[in-house]
Design an enzyme around this catalytic site. Sequence first.
Site, short mmCIF file in Angstrom:
data_model
loop_
_atom_site.label_atom_id
_atom_site.label_comp_id
_atom_site.label_asym_id
_atom_site.label_seq_id
_atom_site.Cartn_x
_atom_site.Cartn_y
_atom_site.Cartn_z
N TYR A 56 0.87 -1.03 0.11
CA TYR A 56 -0.04 0.11 -0.13
C TYR A 56 0.72 1.18 -0.01
O TYR A 56 2.16 1.43 0.70
CB TYR A 56 -1.02 0.14 1.20
CG TYR A 56 -2.41 -0.23 0.82
CD1 TYR A 56 -3.10 0.78 -0.07
CD2 TYR A 56 -2.82 -1.40 1.01
CE1 TYR A 56 -4.28 0.54 -0.33
CE2 TYR A 56 -4.34 -1.69 0.72
CZ TYR A 56 -5.17 -0.70 0.07
OH TYR A 56 -6.13 -0.91 -0.67
N THR A 228 -4.73 6.62 -21.23
CA THR A 228 -4.46 5.27 -20.74
C THR A 228 -2.80 4.92 -21.09
O THR A 228 -2.42 5.66 -21.98
CB THR A 228 -5.50 4.35 -21.39
OG1 THR A 228 -5.36 4.50 -22.88
CG2 THR A 228 -6.68 4.31 -20.81
N LYS A 231 -2.67 1.50 -24.74
CA LYS A 231 -3.24 1.45 -26.15
C LYS A 231 -1.88 1.64 -27.08
O LYS A 231 -1.00 0.72 -27.12
CB LYS A 231 -4.15 2.24 -26.50
CG LYS A 231 -5.40 2.25 -25.54
CD LYS A 231 -6.66 3.05 -25.92
CE LYS A 231 -7.79 2.68 -25.01
NZ LYS A 231 -8.13 3.31 -23.91
N ARG A 237 -2.04 -1.98 -18.37
CA ARG A 237 -3.38 -1.27 -17.97
C ARG A 237 -2.97 -0.10 -17.23
O ARG A 237 -2.83 -0.52 -15.83
CB ARG A 237 -4.45 -2.24 -17.32
CG ARG A 237 -4.72 -3.53 -18.37
CD ARG A 237 -5.31 -2.93 -19.66
NE ARG A 237 -6.58 -2.24 -19.53
CZ ARG A 237 -7.51 -2.97 -20.31
NH1 ARG A 237 -7.79 -4.06 -20.95
NH2 ARG A 237 -8.88 -2.39 -20.07
#
Length: 424
Positions: A56, A228, A231, A237
């Site tokens: 975290y 993003t 692509k 991702r």
Amino acid sequence: MNAPGEPDLREVDPEIFGLIEAEDRRQRDSLRLIASENYASKAVLQATGTSLTNKYAEGYPGRRYYEGMECVDPIETLAIDRAKELFGAEHANVQPYSGSPANLAVLLGLCDPGDTIMGLSLPAGGHLTHGWKVSATGIYYNAVQYGVRQSDHRIDMDQLRDLAREHKPKLIWCGHSAYPRLLDFAAFAEIAAEVGAYLAADIAHIAGLVAGGVHPSPVPHADAVTTTTHKTLRGPRGGLILCKEAHAAAIDKAVFPGLQGGPHNHSTAAKAVAFREALQPSFKVYAAQIVANARALGEALMGRGYSLVTGGTDNHLLLVDLTPQGVGARKVARDLNRCGIELNANSVPFDTRSPFDPSGLRVGLASLTSRGLLEKDMPGVAEFMDDAIQGSIKAGKKRIPSALAEALGAKIREFLGDFPAPGL
Ligand code: DSN
């Protein structure tokens, strides 16, 4: 890296292992033409599957709410520095989980709920998060949508200017998910400045082309730029926001704690790897090749009688309009998938069919370019597509005949045998 005797995925969960293996095979054996997809490199995939997923790290480098940041802080700092270098940006936030949260963070950072925003409408090639009515961006903001001209299907800058003067938006989005032409960011910025609006550019589809220098950059013109990373940019991702230093605090606060909790550190590391890859001179060659391949495939398809929205492309994608064929694209896209050709049905501008069975096929060239295909290979790709489309149309409401789908699939596998799939 495993504890002694710890079983691996194959043993722990043979079902999931088998499905992942099948997906690897599917990606190897298919002509992957979905315009928003790509093949990430082995290095990017390796960074994604690491112990960083266990950690975290709410906050930002040097300002965290947890201990144990000796490795995560330098990783995130590297990702930030590389993103800034790659795009020439004043500030970068590498924490957005993907493009939609990145866009929401820009709105949260720069606007108030109920403010008027503008974006290219979805049927004209825009994105849900640019104010389309079913998206949070169309629910919590007063969204006004601009479109493309009926005559040539190019973005109607006159309509945009008129609507901006009338509605005085707080923010104007430029960017798209299905538009095959270059964006004139300077012209968008001029209109935004005239009405006192922020300009936000969503370059999710074209980020790799911008990084590779084959599409103009919005960075000098826009208050905020979102993308993003998976692509044309070929990363994991994820999402990224670039902005002017003046907006850095607002954007960072909007991402965390405004919208998100802990960043996905494994994705941050993989983004850093992808930015490093995109900083190499070879990435410029790759980006140029994507556009050359898209143009060559467009020529080959038009040579076979297909109609393309705007008559061609300047970027990585083509929109094949099946209106002249008088068929819906949904069933054709499904039949193509049965043959090993993966793309998606998409509305074309002023489509008379429903968005669930529109008239267009969206075709992107980033994935095939990552496999090393060149312009000379595009007539072959067009032939596979044509054979499958004609087979689908001939079958009418029935599925494409299995014998044809299997024969085409076998030819495609053989054809792709010469082009190894990166990362798999
Ligand atoms: N889903 C992406 C696309 O296919 O264009 C955009 O979010």
